[in-house]
Design a protein around this motif. Structure first.
Motif, PDB file in Angstrom:
ATOM      1  N   GLY A 156      41.380  45.074  29.551  1.00  0.00           N
ATOM      2  CA  GLY A 156      42.635  44.880  29.817  1.00  0.00           C
ATOM      3  C   GLY A 156      43.408  43.711  29.248  1.00  0.00           C
ATOM      4  O   GLY A 156      44.334  43.265  29.308  1.00  0.00           O
ATOM      5  N   TYR A 157      42.706  42.948  28.324  1.00  0.00           N
ATOM      6  CA  TYR A 157      43.015  41.828  27.739  1.00  0.00           C
ATOM      7  C   TYR A 157      44.163  42.284  26.502  1.00  0.00           C
ATOM      8  O   TYR A 157      43.747  43.208  25.994  1.00  0.00           O
ATOM      9  CB  TYR A 157      42.080  41.050  26.962  1.00  0.00           C
ATOM     10  CG  TYR A 157      42.667  39.823  26.491  1.00  0.00           C
ATOM     11  CD1 TYR A 157      42.498  38.400  26.870  1.00  0.00           C
ATOM     12  CD2 TYR A 157      42.853  39.763  25.099  1.00  0.00           C
ATOM     13  CE1 TYR A 157      42.818  37.446  26.558  1.00  0.00           C
ATOM     14  CE2 TYR A 157      43.571  38.690  24.377  1.00  0.00           C
ATOM     15  CZ  TYR A 157      43.524  37.318  25.231  1.00  0.00           C
ATOM     16  OH  TYR A 157      44.004  36.181  24.586  1.00  0.00           O
ATOM     17  N   PRO A 158      45.505  41.884  26.679  1.00  0.00           N
ATOM     18  CA  PRO A 158      45.690  40.474  27.238  1.00  0.00           C
ATOM     19  C   PRO A 158      46.755  40.780  28.309  1.00  0.00           C
ATOM     20  O   PRO A 158      47.301  39.966  28.945  1.00  0.00           O
ATOM     21  CB  PRO A 158      46.463  39.787  26.064  1.00  0.00           C
ATOM     22  CG  PRO A 158      47.386  40.840  25.321  1.00  0.00           C
ATOM     23  CD  PRO A 158      46.202  42.119  25.366  1.00  0.00           C
ATOM     24  N   HIS A 159      47.059  41.951  28.755  1.00  0.00           N
ATOM     25  CA  HIS A 159      48.097  42.294  29.612  1.00  0.00           C
ATOM     26  C   HIS A 159      47.722  42.133  31.183  1.00  0.00           C
ATOM     27  O   HIS A 159      48.572  41.877  31.916  1.00  0.00           O
ATOM     28  CB  HIS A 159      48.503  43.802  29.364  1.00  0.00           C
ATOM     29  CG  HIS A 159      49.089  44.000  27.814  1.00  0.00           C
ATOM     30  ND1 HIS A 159      50.522  43.148  27.701  1.00  0.00           N
ATOM     31  CD2 HIS A 159      48.726  44.292  26.907  1.00  0.00           C
ATOM     32  CE1 HIS A 159      50.678  43.444  26.513  1.00  0.00           C
ATOM     33  NE2 HIS A 159      49.735  44.145  26.053  1.00  0.00           N
ATOM     34  N   ASP A 160      46.320  42.446  31.566  1.00  0.00           N
ATOM     35  CA  ASP A 160      45.866  42.390  32.897  1.00  0.00           C
ATOM     36  C   ASP A 160      45.474  40.757  33.286  1.00  0.00           C
ATOM     37  O   ASP A 160      44.572  40.480  33.448  1.00  0.00           O
ATOM     38  CB  ASP A 160      44.586  43.148  33.168  1.00  0.00           C
ATOM     39  CG  ASP A 160      44.268  43.441  34.573  1.00  0.00           C
ATOM     40  OD1 ASP A 160      44.902  42.862  35.499  1.00  0.00           O
ATOM     41  OD2 ASP A 160      43.152  44.178  34.980  1.00  0.00           O
ATOM     42  N   VAL A 161      46.627  40.436  33.388  1.00  0.00           N
ATOM     43  CA  VAL A 161      46.476  38.776  33.819  1.00  0.00           C
ATOM     44  C   VAL A 161      45.715  38.610  34.890  1.00  0.00           C
ATOM     45  O   VAL A 161      44.766  37.377  34.815  1.00  0.00           O
ATOM     46  CB  VAL A 161      47.998  38.155  33.874  1.00  0.00           C
ATOM     47  CG1 VAL A 161      47.967  36.711  34.160  1.00  0.00           C
ATOM     48  CG2 VAL A 161      48.913  38.226  32.856  1.00  0.00           C
ATOM     49  N   GLY A 162      46.044  39.344  36.055  1.00  0.00           N
ATOM     50  CA  GLY A 162      45.197  38.934  37.303  1.00  0.00           C
ATOM     51  C   GLY A 162      43.596  39.096  36.915  1.00  0.00           C
ATOM     52  O   GLY A 162      42.819  38.128  37.508  1.00  0.00           O
ATOM     53  N   ARG A 163      43.043  39.812  36.090  1.00  0.00           N
ATOM     54  CA  ARG A 163      41.633  39.963  35.766  1.00  0.00           C
ATOM     55  C   ARG A 163      41.337  39.048  34.848  1.00  0.00           C
ATOM     56  O   ARG A 163      40.273  38.427  34.930  1.00  0.00           O
ATOM     57  CB  ARG A 163      41.444  41.538  35.423  1.00  0.00           C
ATOM     58  CG  ARG A 163      40.073  41.727  34.946  1.00  0.00           C
ATOM     59  CD  ARG A 163      39.587  43.145  34.919  1.00  0.00           C
ATOM     60  NE  ARG A 163      38.034  43.179  34.577  1.00  0.00           N
ATOM     61  CZ  ARG A 163      37.353  44.221  34.813  1.00  0.00           C
ATOM     62  NH1 ARG A 163      38.075  45.406  34.785  1.00  0.00           N
ATOM     63  NH2 ARG A 163      36.119  44.338  34.516  1.00  0.00           N
ATOM     64  N   ILE A 164      42.116  38.797  33.794  1.00  0.00           N
ATOM     65  CA  ILE A 164      41.659  37.737  32.805  1.00  0.00           C
ATOM     66  C   ILE A 164      41.718  36.437  33.314  1.00  0.00           C
ATOM     67  O   ILE A 164      40.529  35.602  33.145  1.00  0.00           O
ATOM     68  CB  ILE A 164      42.873  37.804  31.529  1.00  0.00           C
ATOM     69  CG1 ILE A 164      42.913  39.263  31.126  1.00  0.00           C
ATOM     70  CG2 ILE A 164      42.603  36.636  30.710  1.00  0.00           C
ATOM     71  CD1 ILE A 164      44.228  39.420  30.220  1.00  0.00           C
ATOM     72  N   VAL A 165      42.553  35.963  33.999  1.00  0.00           N
ATOM     73  CA  VAL A 165      42.330  34.385  34.524  1.00  0.00           C
ATOM     74  C   VAL A 165      41.749  34.795  35.728  1.00  0.00           C
ATOM     75  O   VAL A 165      42.275  34.471  37.125  1.00  0.00           O
ATOM     76  CB  VAL A 165      43.774  33.905  34.974  1.00  0.00           C
ATOM     77  CG1 VAL A 165      43.540  32.732  35.443  1.00  0.00           C
ATOM     78  CG2 VAL A 165      44.473  34.115  33.518  1.00  0.00           C
ATOM     79  N   SER A 166      40.459  35.068  35.991  1.00  0.00           N
ATOM     80  CA  SER A 166      39.648  35.230  37.163  1.00  0.00           C
ATOM     81  C   SER A 166      37.930  34.826  36.879  1.00  0.00           C
ATOM     82  O   SER A 166      37.945  34.733  35.518  1.00  0.00           O
ATOM     83  CB  SER A 166      39.705  36.519  37.852  1.00  0.00           C
ATOM     84  OG  SER A 166      39.012  37.448  37.022  1.00  0.00           O
ATOM     85  N   ASP A 167      37.399  34.710  37.800  1.00  0.00           N
ATOM     86  CA  ASP A 167      35.829  34.728  37.563  1.00  0.00           C
ATOM     87  C   ASP A 167      35.227  35.793  36.568  1.00  0.00           C
ATOM     88  O   ASP A 167      34.206  35.901  36.177  1.00  0.00           O
ATOM     89  CB  ASP A 167      35.091  34.436  38.842  1.00  0.00           C
ATOM     90  CG  ASP A 167      35.162  32.998  39.411  1.00  0.00           C
ATOM     91  OD1 ASP A 167      35.829  32.263  38.705  1.00  0.00           O
ATOM     92  OD2 ASP A 167      35.130  32.779  40.685  1.00  0.00           O
ATOM     93  N   ASP A 168      35.951  36.928  36.879  1.00  0.00           N
ATOM     94  CA  ASP A 168      35.476  38.162  35.815  1.00  0.00           C
ATOM     95  C   ASP A 168      35.966  38.294  34.765  1.00  0.00           C
ATOM     96  O   ASP A 168      35.634  39.226  33.950  1.00  0.00           O
ATOM     97  CB  ASP A 168      35.808  39.601  36.953  1.00  0.00           C
ATOM     98  CG  ASP A 168      34.948  39.765  38.388  1.00  0.00           C
ATOM     99  OD1 ASP A 168      33.877  39.369  38.205  1.00  0.00           O
ATOM    100  OD2 ASP A 168      35.729  40.097  39.008  1.00  0.00           O
ATOM    101  N   GLY A 169      37.127  37.449  34.197  1.00  0.00           N
ATOM    102  CA  GLY A 169      37.515  37.349  33.209  1.00  0.00           C
ATOM    103  C   GLY A 169      37.090  36.166  32.263  1.00  0.00           C
ATOM    104  O   GLY A 169      35.887  35.931  31.919  1.00  0.00           O
ATOM    105  N   PHE A 170      37.877  35.248  32.010  1.00  0.00           N
ATOM    106  CA  PHE A 170      37.584  33.831  31.595  1.00  0.00           C
ATOM    107  C   PHE A 170      36.361  33.116  32.129  1.00  0.00           C
ATOM    108  O   PHE A 170      35.527  32.609  31.334  1.00  0.00           O
ATOM    109  CB  PHE A 170      38.675  33.090  31.438  1.00  0.00           C
ATOM    110  CG  PHE A 170      39.870  33.196  30.512  1.00  0.00           C
ATOM    111  CD1 PHE A 170      39.521  33.856  29.491  1.00  0.00           C
ATOM    112  CD2 PHE A 170      41.197  33.026  30.876  1.00  0.00           C
ATOM    113  CE1 PHE A 170      40.441  34.120  28.485  1.00  0.00           C
ATOM    114  CE2 PHE A 170      42.261  33.216  29.892  1.00  0.00           C
ATOM    115  CZ  PHE A 170      41.931  33.917  28.676  1.00  0.00           C
TER     116      PHE A 170
END
Length: 496
Positions: free
Chosen positions: A146-160
């Protein structure tokens, strides 16, 4: 004069260094600075901003040396695909080693290398092991669905949060890479996420020289940037976010404008609020403030657009380009009011070919004289033009032979008899070596060689597509070469 200075490089070094230091202070003493384009050998900037020095960005970092840490980023897919740097012809992974050597050689601290988009690629594993064997620290960053649009997932322990936290020790972390698509911005944002989880203030900024934000949208310098990135389909545009926030018209490019709402949302997730109201805000580029002669800069940029156009025509002829790129460059030439007449070497080379029926090359000297060279049984047109240019610069009579036939013929015998060449004529590099070998017997040969430096940044044109050997020599000498998009023979299919 075609080489009139239009850019104050000293002012650029001073104002750019101050701008970066101010941005470090704005974020509490830690800044991740994404470097776009080339850190050194920035020849596009040299061509469109006469007076710009090719390693200016590197000089800026050297002024801040004690605060700087270099972080090199490479995409695992680029390693797997053995992606090459077009200008150097070396793979991205080899270029990482070259960059490390270069930075260290300049006295800059290289902290680590980060492999992005890592998904267990065997070649990436091998490169990681190679770097670690050489004593280089390596970190891994992973694909985020979902990068870069799924911000909720990206900015989380499962993302960054899944990415390695890169240990850095200095206030200014310069994030650079062998080429585009390496993941520099994502690496910076990942670090901001990890820092803020640890309660450590840090910020992000972007250092892109082009487009120049405070020049008009259709300024030739900004159009020349579009010409340089025609194959990437980058388009300059007014920054709508900056216009809305400040009522000020600035220029950015489509990819930064398109992704900015997502970046803003990420900043808000990571930091609580976005420090920037526009893509222009993110930049630290002061180049536009250092233009001292707009006419000189405009003329240089128009010539660069024409040069890019001829390069695209030749790429298409060689099967390496497309009609779309050529059409885009034709449009940019019209917008910039530029054409082949701005490079007198084009007409001079083609006129010489028409007179002789053989390929010809023309070189424009710093004093605007144009010299030409034709094809003979001893040397090709590129070699002859180079020799004639050196004679003209050194004040040596055109009729004087600096290299004897007796010196050239043994070289031809080696080429044909031992190296398997079908072309006995000397290429440009071979002529320079033969000239150097003649200096003991012909003092004027040494005088001619001393003039070589004066050819740097001079324009040249060949009436046919040059061989790789001649093109490479002209490039190394700093000549700005274009070619008419045809081969010496209409029946020719293979060219090297």
């Amino acid at each position: 004069m075609s080489n009139q200075i239009g850019f104050d490089n000293q002012k650029y070094l001073e104002t750019q260094s101050a701008r970066i230091q101010n941005r470090i202070a704005q974020f509490g003493g830690k800044l991740y600075l994404e470097f776009g384009g080339k850190l050194f050998d920035d020849n596009h900037a040299v061509r469109v901003l006469p007076g710009f020095v090719s390693d200016s960005k590197l000089r800026i970092l050297l002024k801040l040396r004690k605060s700087v840490e270099m972080l090199i980023v490479i995409n695992a897919s680029a390693i797997e695909q053995n992606k090459l740097r077009g200008d150097l012809g070396i793979p991205y992974d080899e270029d990482v080693l070259r960059l490390i050597d270069t930075f260290r050689g300049m006295g800059l601290y290289v902290g680590s290398v980060t492999i992005t988009q890592y998904a267990g690629q065997p070649s990436a594993d091998a490169f990681k092991q190679r770097l670690e064997t050489l004593g280089v620290t390596v970190y891994l960053h992973y694909p985020i669905p979902g990068y870069p649009h799924d911000v909720g997932r990206i900015v989380s322990d499962d993302g960054f949060g899944r990415n390695d936290y890169i240990e850095t020790t200095r206030p200014l972390v310069v994030v650079t890479a062998p080429g585009p698509g390496s993941g520099k911005m994502a690496t910076c944002l990942s670090q901001l996420y990890h820092h803020h989880k640890r309660g450590v203030p840090a910020g992000y900024a972007k250092f892109e020289t082009f487009p120049i934000w405070n020049l008009p949208l259709k300024h030739p310098v900004n159009l020349a940037y579009e010409a340089a990135t025609a194959d990437l389909n980058d388009i300059n545009m007014i920054d709508p976010f900056h216009l809305q926030a400040y009522g000020e018209t600035t220029v950015n490019y489509n990819r930064d404008v398109e992704v900015f709402p997502v970046l803003q949302a990420m900043f808000e997730e990571i930091m609580g609020e976005s420090p920037y109201k526009s893509p222009t805000d993110m930049g630290v580029n002061m180049a536009g403030h250092c233009i001292i002669d707009d006419d000189a800069v405009c003329a240089a940029a128009r010539r660069e657009i024409v040069r890019r156009y001829y390069s695209a025509l030749c790429d298409r002829r060689k099967g390496q380009g497309s009609d779309e790129i050529v059409y885009k460059l034709e449009l940019l030439m019209k917008q910039a009011q530029a054409g082949p007449e701005l490079r007198p070497v084009i007409a001079a080379a083609e006129e010489r070919e028409e007179q002789t029926g053989e390929p010809a090359v023309a070189i424009r000297l710093p004093d605007d004289r144009v010299v030409t060279g034709g094809t003979s049984d001893l040397m090709g047109a590129a070699s002859a033009a180079l020799l004639n240019a050196m004679k003209a610069l050194a004040g040596i009579d055109h009729g004087i032979h600096l290299i004897s036939r007796a010196a050239i013929e043994p070289i031809q015998q080696v080429k044909v008899g031992y190296l398997g060449s079908r072309n006995p004529r000397l290429h440009s590099d071979e002529v320079l070596i033969a000239l150097a070998g003649s200096t003991a017997m012909v003092p004027l040969a040494a005088q001619a060689l001393e003039s070589l430096d004066q050819l740097r940044q001079c324009e040249a044109h060949s009436s046919v597509i040059l061989t790789a050997a001649d093109s490479s020599t002209y490039s190394k000498l700093g000549l700005r070469l274009t070619c008419t998009p045809k081969y010496q023979s209409n029946q020719q299919l293979y060219h090297k």
